[in-house]
Design an enzyme around this catalytic site. Structure first.
Site, mmCIF file in Angstrom:
data_model
loop_
_atom_site.group_PDB
_atom_site.id
_atom_site.type_symbol
_atom_site.label_atom_id
_atom_site.label_comp_id
_atom_site.label_asym_id
_atom_site.label_seq_id
_atom_site.Cartn_x
_atom_site.Cartn_y
_atom_site.Cartn_z
ATOM 1 N N GLU A 105 0.831 -1.194 0.000
ATOM 2 C CA GLU A 105 0.000 0.000 0.000
ATOM 3 C C GLU A 105 0.866 1.245 0.000
ATOM 4 O OE1 GLU A 105 -0.390 -2.338 2.231
ATOM 5 O OE2 GLU A 105 -2.492 -2.957 2.315
ATOM 6 N N CYS A 120 2.766 8.187 2.189
ATOM 7 C CA CYS A 120 3.298 7.183 3.117
ATOM 8 C C CYS A 120 3.747 5.991 2.274
ATOM 9 C CB CYS A 120 2.165 6.799 4.071
ATOM 10 S SG CYS A 120 2.572 5.472 5.196
ATOM 11 N N CYS A 127 6.184 -7.583 7.056
ATOM 12 C CA CYS A 127 7.180 -7.127 8.034
ATOM 13 C C CYS A 127 7.515 -8.288 8.969
ATOM 14 C CB CYS A 127 6.649 -5.947 8.841
ATOM 15 S SG CYS A 127 7.856 -5.316 10.032
ATOM 16 N N CYS A 131 4.673 -6.829 15.378
ATOM 17 C CA CYS A 131 4.138 -6.104 16.534
ATOM 18 C C CYS A 131 2.689 -6.526 16.806
ATOM 19 C CB CYS A 131 4.206 -4.597 16.290
ATOM 20 S SG CYS A 131 5.896 -4.020 16.144
ATOM 21 N N CYS A 134 -0.228 -4.463 15.025
ATOM 22 C CA CYS A 134 -0.070 -3.992 13.640
ATOM 23 C C CYS A 134 -0.522 -5.024 12.607
ATOM 24 C CB CYS A 134 1.399 -3.646 13.406
ATOM 25 S SG CYS A 134 1.785 -3.198 11.714
ATOM 26 N N CYS A 346 -2.709 4.277 10.177
ATOM 27 C CA CYS A 346 -1.520 3.588 10.671
ATOM 28 C C CYS A 346 -1.855 2.180 11.119
ATOM 29 C CB CYS A 346 -0.955 4.302 11.880
ATOM 30 S SG CYS A 346 -0.378 5.912 11.500
#
Ligand code: SAH
Ligand code: SF4
Length: 354
Positions: A105, A120, A127, A131, A134, A346
């Site tokens: 994205e 962004c 990833c 986390c 997330c 976010c």
């Protein structure tokens, strides 16, 4: 009975050079290797980076022969806009697809009364950090992006909207400092070829200590953002698993070094999760932790993702936390929520549309 899978190469980009995302030096090398005078690279760069040209024919000051040749040997981009969603607040989220089928994205935000256009960018597909809060982390790590592919994200949205991005935040999918070389290369391309000032570029990290020291050497203007999210190691490790490897003491030392070396304020990002890390006592601890550092704090009320048990705190709790921080440092902001209706906020970037 098994299937035989035929892979047909129908892509017209096959064997052609992709120009988007190349640095100026790479573009020049390509031009010279194809027996064209070097000045053509400047002309091409102008059309690609400044005018957001969609095709070679529209590059009006290029000769007919050169345009024809370009069509034979190159393509402007090989990224596909898989989907595009526009939020009620004007935020635009793109799902961009690379030729290998991987998607990332890229989000474009504009803020009322400000002329800035902030994009962004993603630095990895998925990833590895994982986390707890997330959506990207939940997806796991797929691969690093090349600098060219990072730059191409911006070029694609600039072409699509015919706009020029003025500010960049490395806060999309992935941990930029775990893809350090390509991230830094892309920053340099944005800075030199797109003339986006380093002061307008922010790199956000969950705290990869050795790379924070390295980053402090590259440019004094680049903004570093640290995802802090907890005032002590015990909680931080639960939220950000790599906290196990890099304890807070080391992370804070590295961030302090960055702030002193560059003379710039660092940004401290702190997600507020209801009942987890948002108490006034925890805010006091944050104040203690950051003592002696030049910083801004950006509070990010948690955006719900998937079936997580975490909750967004009430505005009262957010304000209470904010007021404790402000006793020590007035530079505290609560991040404006952007594009939550299209899952572009976010941590909501999971590589698929909800
Ligand atoms: N990997 C880097 C950059 C990408 S994440 C990092 O972690 O800093 C960008 C920001 O979004 C980080 O501050 C991250 O902690 C925050 N974020 C992730 N998930 C979120 C969620 N569900 N709600 C609010 N913020 C989130
Ligand atoms: Fe990775 Fe950042 Fe998400 Fe953590 S918050 S999983 S480091 S993208």
């Amino acid at each position: 009975m098994g299937f035989i899978k035929f892979i047909m190469i129908t892509d017209k980009t096959y064997n052609k050079k992709v120009l988007s995302g190349m640095s100026f030096q790479e573009l020049e090398k390509f031009i010279v290797e194809n027996n064209e005078p070097a000045f053509r690279a400047k002309q091409l760069q102008y059309w690609l980076c400044r005018k957001h040209a969609n095709d070679f024919q529209s590059m009006s000051n290029l000769s007919k022969d050169f345009k024809k040749k370009l069509e034979d040997i190159a393509v402007i981009s090989d990224i596909k806009i898989n989907q595009k969603l526009v939020s009620k607040d004007g935020t635009v989220k793109y799902l961009l697809e690379y030729p290998d089928g991987n998607v990332v994205e890229t989000v474009l935000m504009s803020f009322e009364k400000r002329p800035n256009l902030t994009a962004c960018v993603s630095t990895q597909v998925g990833c590895a950090i994982g986390c707890a809060f997330c959506a990207t982390g939940k997806r796991g790590f797929i691969r690093n992006l090349e600098a060219r592919e990072i730059v191409e994200q911006i070029m694609t949205i600039q072409r699509d909207m015919n706009i020029s991005v003025t500010n960049l935040v490395y806060m999309g999918q992935g941990e930029p400092l775990l893809n350090y070389d390509e991230t830094v290369k892309s920053i340099n391309i944005f800075n030199t070829d797109f003339e986006i000032g380093m002061r307008r570029i922010t790199v956000s990290t969950c705290g990869i200590v050795p790379k924070i020291y390295k980053l402090a050497d590259i440019n004094r203007q680049l903004i570093l953002a640290l995802s802090l999210h907890a005032p002590d190691d015990e909680l931080r490790k639960k939220l950000i698993p790599i906290g196990e490897k890099y304890p807070l003491e080391e992370v804070i030392k590295a961030v302090k070094f960055y702030a002193e070396k560059t003379g710039r304020r660092v940004t401290i990002e702190y997600i507020l999760i209801d009942g987890v890390n948002d108490s006034p006592e925890q805010a006091e601890k944050v104040n203690k932790l950051l003592k002696g550092i030049k910083y801004n704090v950006n509070l990010i009320p948690y955006n719900p993702v998937g079936d997580s048990e975490f909750k967004k705190p009430s505005p009262e709790r957010v304000n209470r936390f904010l007021r404790v921080l402000e006793k020590i440092n007035k530079k505290v902001t609560v991040r404006l929520e952007r594009g939550t209706d299209i899952a572009a906020a976010c941590g909501q970037l999971s590589g698929e549309f909800l």
